[in-house]
Each structure stands twice: as C-alpha cells, then as structure tokens.
Design an enzyme around this catalytic site. Sequence first.
Site: not given
Length: 665
Positions: A315, A338, A396, A404
């Site tokens: 990754h 991502e 965050d 993802y």
Amino acid sequence: MSPDPTTQSNHLSVTTRHLSLEWTLDFETRRIVGRAAYELELVGKESVNEVILDTAHLDIHRVEVDGKAAEFTLGPLHAVMGSALRIALPHCNAMEKQGIPPGVGSVLKLAVEYATTEECTALQWLDKEQTQGGKFPFLFSQCQPIYARSLVPIQDTPSVKFTYEARITAVLPVLMSAVRVSPPSTGLPHDGKEIGKEEVEYVYRQPVPIPSYLLAIASGNVRYRPFAVPKGKAWTSGVWAEEELVDAAEWEFKEDTTRFLEAEEKITTPYRFGVYDLLVLPPSFPYGGMENACLTFVTPTLLTGDRALVDVVVHEITHSWFGNGVTQANASHFWLNEGWTTYIERLLQQILRTPAHRGFSFLIGSKALSDDLKRYESQPKYQRLQIDFEHGENVDDAYSRVPYEKGANFLLHLERTLGGLDIFLPYVKNYVETFTGRSITTQEWKDHLYAYYRTYGTKDNMQALDSIDWNAWLFGEGLVLPISMEYDMGLAYQSNALADKWNSSRTVTNLSELFDAFDLQGLDTKQIIVFLQTLKDFSPLPGTHIDFLGNVYGLTSTPNSEIRLRFYEIALLDSTSPAAITYAKQAAAWVVGKEAASQHGAVKGRMKFCRPIFRALHVADRELAERTYLENKLAFHPIARNLIEKVSTIVLFLVLSHTSSCNSD
Ligand code: BES
Ligand code: ZN
C-alpha cells in the site's frame, strides 16, 4: 481564500518552491530548535504585501525577509488550524517604490528562527523505556493530514509542492523523508561517533517536489539493512529499525518490497524518488504505515514472522505514484490518494499472487467499510466519497475506511464497466503520466477520465462512462455501496465455514467434541481475521463459547495484534454479559501493554487497534476505560490521544441519548 479548508496560508498569491532546514534535536528538553529558510515565488495576479504561513504551538524567535529582520504577528490559536504567522513584506525593490508590484515569477527569500514546544502534535518524544531496546530515547513525526505546521512554519496544504534540504544535528542517528547526502546510510552507525553522547550532523536532500504532509523526521538507535535490488534499477531499497528488531524487519520485508516496487513500475511509470526505505517505528506509531517520501514509516505490529501483513508495505509503495506523485488538492479529495492506492495495491495482489488474493482483500475491506458507515450514521456527510469540509473543520474526524473502500470499489466498478483490465490499465498509466507532480481535484480526475476515452477509446467506452451513477458514488450517503459488488471468494471458503459452524453450535455444551486447534491449520493471518470478522457479524456468542474460542485457538495470548483485536471485539460485543467484564480487563491490559505475560510492555498505539478497544471498553466498563486511558495517556501519540478522547465523549453521548429515549418509552 484558499479552497483548502485546512490552511490559513495565502498560497494562491505566493507559493513555496524550496525549504532549507537547520535543526538541532534536543532530547533533554524535547525540542527541535533551529531555522527554516524558504524560497517563495509570487504566483497571484494581485500584489501581495504579506506572507501567511501555518503554524501550531511553535515559539517564533525571529523572521527575516531577503536577509533583513522583518515584522511578524502570530494570530490566535484555532484548535484545528493553529496560528497564522503573518510576515509583512517590505517594499524592497525599486519598481515597487514607484507603485509597480513585483511580477509573477519573482522570488522572495524568507527565514524563520523558531523552536517546537511540548504541544506540537506532529512529534512524539519517547523515553528510552518506550522503545524496543530500552537504552536510548526516540523521536518521530507524523505530519499527515495537517500537523506539519507544528513541526515548521509552512504552507500546510497538499496543493503546494516544494523541494527541501536539511542539516540536522543530533546525538542519535537521524532519518528524514529525503535522500541521505551524508554520512552514508551503509557506513558506521552514527558515523562512528558514540551513540547517545556525541553530536553528528546529518544532511538530507529531497530534489522531488513534495507536499508538506510528506515531511518527516525520526531519530533513535536505528540500523540499516539494504535489500537486493533487481538489476538495472536506478533506486535503492532497505529497512531501518532499532538495533534489536532489524533482523526480524529485514526478514519480514526483504522478499516483497523490491518485487512489488518493480511490478508497480510496470503498470505505472519509473520510481522517481531514488530511495525506497522502510522504517519500523516503536509501538506507539499511530498508523499501520505512512508513505513519507523515500522513507515509509511502519508499525512494528507488521512483524508477525509470516509476512502475512506485507500488504501494508505494498500500500505505502503504491502511494509513491498515487499520493506522492499525483496528489489530492485538499482534504475533500483524500479518496484520490487512498482509494486509488487501495485499488492499485489490490491489483498488484492479483498480478503477483492470485485473483483470489485481490478478492479476499476486498472482502476484508467490505466488512471494515460497513462498520465505519454505521459509525457515521449520525454524521452522514462522512459517508461520502468526496466530502465538502467547512473551513476549519477537523478532517481527522472524517478519517475512516470510507475513502479507501468506497474509492477502491468505485475504481473496480469503473474497470469492470469499461470492460476489464486490458481497457483500464492503459488509462491508469496515462492518468499517472498526466498528473504526476501536480495536485488535483475529483473534477480534474473525472474530466481526464472522459478525455482519455474520448481520445483513445470507443463509443462503447463512452457509453459505459455515461452509465455510471457519478452522483451516487461521489456524494451518496447510507450504509451500502451504490452497487452491490462481487468478489472472488476462493480464499474465504474455509473461514466462512468455520464461522458458520461456531454460529450453529450455540446450544452445544461439549464444545471440545466440535472444535480443536487444528481448525485453524492452513489458515493464514488474513483468513483467521475473516473467520473472526464473520463470527462478529452474527449475534453475540454465549460466554462459555467465547471462553472456549479464546482458549482453543490461543486467541487470548497471540502476539499477533490483528487477531487479538478481532477476538476482543467478539468478546466485548455483548456488553451486558459477565464474559464482557472479564475480557474488558484483559483487553484493557493488552492495549496499554500491561499484561502479566507481556515482556515488552508495548502499548498498542496503532489507532486501528487502540480506538476500537477503547470504544468497546467504554460501553462495557466506562470507569475501567477511563482509568486505563488516563494512567497511560502519555504512552499514546498526541494524534491518537485526541481521537481516543473523542471516543469517550461520543460514547458517553450515545449512552445518555439511548437511556433518555428508553425512559421516554
Ligand atoms: N497515508 C495513510 C496514513 C494516514 C492517512 C495518516 C491520513 C494520516 C492521515 C497510509 O497510507 C495508510 O493508509 N495507512 C493505513 C494502512 C493501509 C494498508 C490501509 C493504516 O495506517 O491503517
Ligand atoms: Zn494510504
């Protein structure tokens, strides 16, 4: 104002081209003290009379513009954005004195003398007891998403890319997200000087422009093991770790790192950064991996001795193109980093391993996705792929598996709708070639996709693109993907069968007749994870079954954190059962590294482990959760602390709102 919701800098008027750092690391006072010098270029059309840099919790001592002391102000501290450092630009050149603003392309030199403070979120200074070796302290940074500003005054937005060089003086070896100039990585540790006592100057250079979130530094008693690199490559690769771990680290990663890097070059473009090194961090590192330029940081929990978790490295390697090459313009487009990386990482699994490995990763991901989509039921905005943040909103808070997994599934759906890899892979290469070195938005990505197939594709390809429900994928909310996806389930068969067997054993009293340790024979770490995740999706097992499950497979004592986490999640699922009380105690001791059996006392600082455990503990035994956290708070990284503390308030809120709705019934 910047379209980036997380910066106060005026990067649309003036942009950073190059940064020079001169730092001294002071392990005694836990500060970095030094100077940052900037080459800035005027890019806006209007004249500019100040430069605004992002900072957070920095002590600013002196500012210079073109070599002369300059006036500056430090704005009020915003909890997320930090404090804007405003530097007045004197009217220094003759043209300007006549009222003619300096033209686009003029270069400005700026320098700031400053020091970091205890509050700097990017940095964790570890006592020697918190390291593997126990002999020397350790320092490491984590700048993504918006913490570079607490390391150095900076235009802290991924839409600005700059080159950098650094001279760092320290009594311990220093690593940075750049190419080492001196002393040589393969030479004597600490240039032959006494580690922990004598100062050495480490020089680094990053000639490829990078966004601020890829700035990184680490310092500790680390050693290097170079990997064998395929013939004809212009890059080197190896692993850094504390002396005590470096052999295990070398074994875990030496086979796959260069193999995957080479495979990645075949489907994209040559690797641009010259060096691809890994650094194994102490256990409080809050992520699985972080793709710092030239130097990926990884959690020590990857060292399972069976190479089962190297996909984290795959990754991070993939980010060298998707993220570090083609970069999200701002946090709203985080999925471009991502989602793309996750999609390509799994494609490499298919190419170098088997299609079943690709399907298996998607399956594991789909369970994590559905957990996170549920977690955001009361904040559906964070269920979206592209998120429109308010200025100053804490990005965050939106960190989850959504970008993802939704992102990777979106790209898989595009691949399939367009007609498979033969049609999709040439586009992938073109995407990388077109945008490497730039920072882009989702709209720019989509426009290029259409333009590519308009130029190189067929009518069918265009029809395929028009059939996509763009709105549902990019802005859809809810608990499921816009389309139900199918994956190769070959590797899941045994795990699912075992989970089913446990599920249908609820009324069985003599469990040893049904289950024994051999059930897991032939299953690797990932397959055990799927077995446990599937089991978790059923209604909670009786306490007797949980005890037996933990014992028969050694789940309560495994050093493999991925497996241990899944077991505790099952054991704590029914917070009202007596078993939950027992396992809450165990899970609490495990997460802070205070089990009787534990030798290293390693905190499980990776957020993937500590957040769900604290979440579950808060429901099962709030007092225990809070006590455990407060007694061990400083062992966690500042970023993890922030998020764990949020768990407490959120869970408290949920418990209260649940109770009040029960009362009103
Ligand atoms: N870049 C991320 C880590 C990150 C994201 C840090 C956002 C701060 C803010 C990194 O590439 C990553 O995705 N790490 C994952 C591992 C991966 C295999 C999914 C992690 O740490 O869990
Ligand atoms: Zn990533």
